[in-house]
Design an enzyme around this catalytic site. Structure first.
Site, PDB file in Angstrom:
ATOM      1  N   SER A 165      -6.935   4.972   1.126  1.00 19.73           N
ATOM      2  CA  SER A 165      -6.847   3.593   1.606  1.00 19.73           C
ATOM      3  C   SER A 165      -7.751   3.411   2.815  1.00 19.73           C
ATOM      4  O   SER A 165      -7.983   4.353   3.573  1.00 19.73           O
ATOM      5  CB  SER A 165      -5.404   3.254   2.012  1.00 19.73           C
ATOM      6  OG  SER A 165      -5.331   1.992   2.652  1.00 19.73           O
ATOM      7  N   TYR A 173       2.035   5.275   6.898  1.00 12.95           N
ATOM      8  CA  TYR A 173       1.380   5.244   5.590  1.00 12.95           C
ATOM      9  C   TYR A 173      -0.114   5.520   5.761  1.00 12.95           C
ATOM     10  O   TYR A 173      -0.697   6.323   5.033  1.00 12.95           O
ATOM     11  CB  TYR A 173       1.607   3.878   4.942  1.00 12.95           C
ATOM     12  CG  TYR A 173       0.740   3.586   3.743  1.00 12.95           C
ATOM     13  CD1 TYR A 173       1.115   4.021   2.469  1.00 12.95           C
ATOM     14  CD2 TYR A 173      -0.435   2.857   3.874  1.00 12.95           C
ATOM     15  CE1 TYR A 173       0.326   3.740   1.364  1.00 12.95           C
ATOM     16  CE2 TYR A 173      -1.230   2.571   2.768  1.00 12.95           C
ATOM     17  CZ  TYR A 173      -0.845   3.012   1.518  1.00 12.95           C
ATOM     18  OH  TYR A 173      -1.634   2.729   0.428  1.00 12.95           O
TER      19      TYR A 173
END
Length: 257
Positions: free
Chosen positions: A149, A162
């Site tokens: 990501s 995260y």
């Protein structure tokens, strides 16, 4: 996807690809793209109904698809995913590790230990353990893709831990590229903001969505198909001299020099 189907080739003809967490969103689009390019695709997720529905969608597009229930934190289900694939197709050419969770929006220093454990277990550790099971079947010319990501470069406050796990995938990409060379290439895709169900908490509010679009140079959010195209490139022989790299697919959002 019709336009995409019209212009893609058959780079994965005769190849077998496993994609985890692949019954919707980015994972499903990656499986679909690989399948449209000729791969036999093995998809998985936690629920049998979701697996069955996704397989039917893929088969409806003429794709050879097999569905297996697999919660990536479950050792028996991980092993079964590999075993069933090898029993059915005799080999594995591509593994796309896509499974991830983001169960908390708490600051890191207020995140419960159980949540920290879950983030590490699903987002990082499970990818390693899946590859431990798969490694004996990955032969010369095989490819591993981690879906990381843009948050791995600069974790947002609402998804900080995260983001840290996605940073860990960058390091894992580099380390495994060395360890699995020269037979297996290992790369990662770092998606920007994509309005999937997983990211709904970020994109369902119009003002937040607009601010995210404005962060990009292309003035739009990404699509699952954008990510699928990038993953397919890295997994294909077109990227035969690329390993240990992270491909940012974020519309020009600042990530690194």
């Amino acid at each position: 996807m019709e336009k995409t189907q019209a212009r893609i080739g058959r780079r994965f003809q005769g190849k077998v690809a496993i994609v985890t967490a692949s019954t919707q969103g980015i994972g499903f689009s990656i499986a679909e793209r690989l399948g449209l390019e000729g791969a036999s695709v093995v998809i998985s997720s936690r629920k049998q109904n979701n697996v069955d529905e996704a397989v039917e969608k893929l088969k409806g597009k003429g794709i050879e698809a097999l569905g297996v229930v697999c919660h990536v934190s479950n050792p028996q289900q991980r092993k079964n995913l590999i075993d069933v694939t090898v029993q059915k197709y005799g080999k594995i050419d591509v593994i796309v590790s896509n499974a991830a969770v983001n169960p908390s929006i708490d600051p890191i220093l207020l995140t419960k230990e159980s949540i920290l454990d879950k983030l590490w277990e699903i987002n990082v550790k499970a990818s390693i353990l899946l590859l431990q099971d798969a490694a004996p079947y990955l032969k010369k010319g095989s490819s591993v893709i981690f879906i990381s990501s843009i948050a791995g470069y600069s974790p947002e406050s609402s998804m900080a831990m995260y983001g840290v796990t996605k940073t860990a995938l960058f390091g894992l990409t580099k380390a495994l590229a060395k360890e699995m060379a020269p037979d297996t290439r290992v790369n990662a895709v770092a998606p920007g903001f994509v309005p999937t169900h997983f990211a709904e908490f970020l994109t369902k509010t119009e003002s937040i969505r607009t601010s995210l679009e404005e962060k990009t140079l292309l003035n739009r959010l990404g699509t699952a198909e954008d990510m699928a195209a990038a993953a397919a490139f890295l997994a294909s022989d077109d990227a035969a001299y690329i390993t240990g790299e992270i491909l940012v697919v974020a519309g020009g959002v600042q990530s690194r020099l």
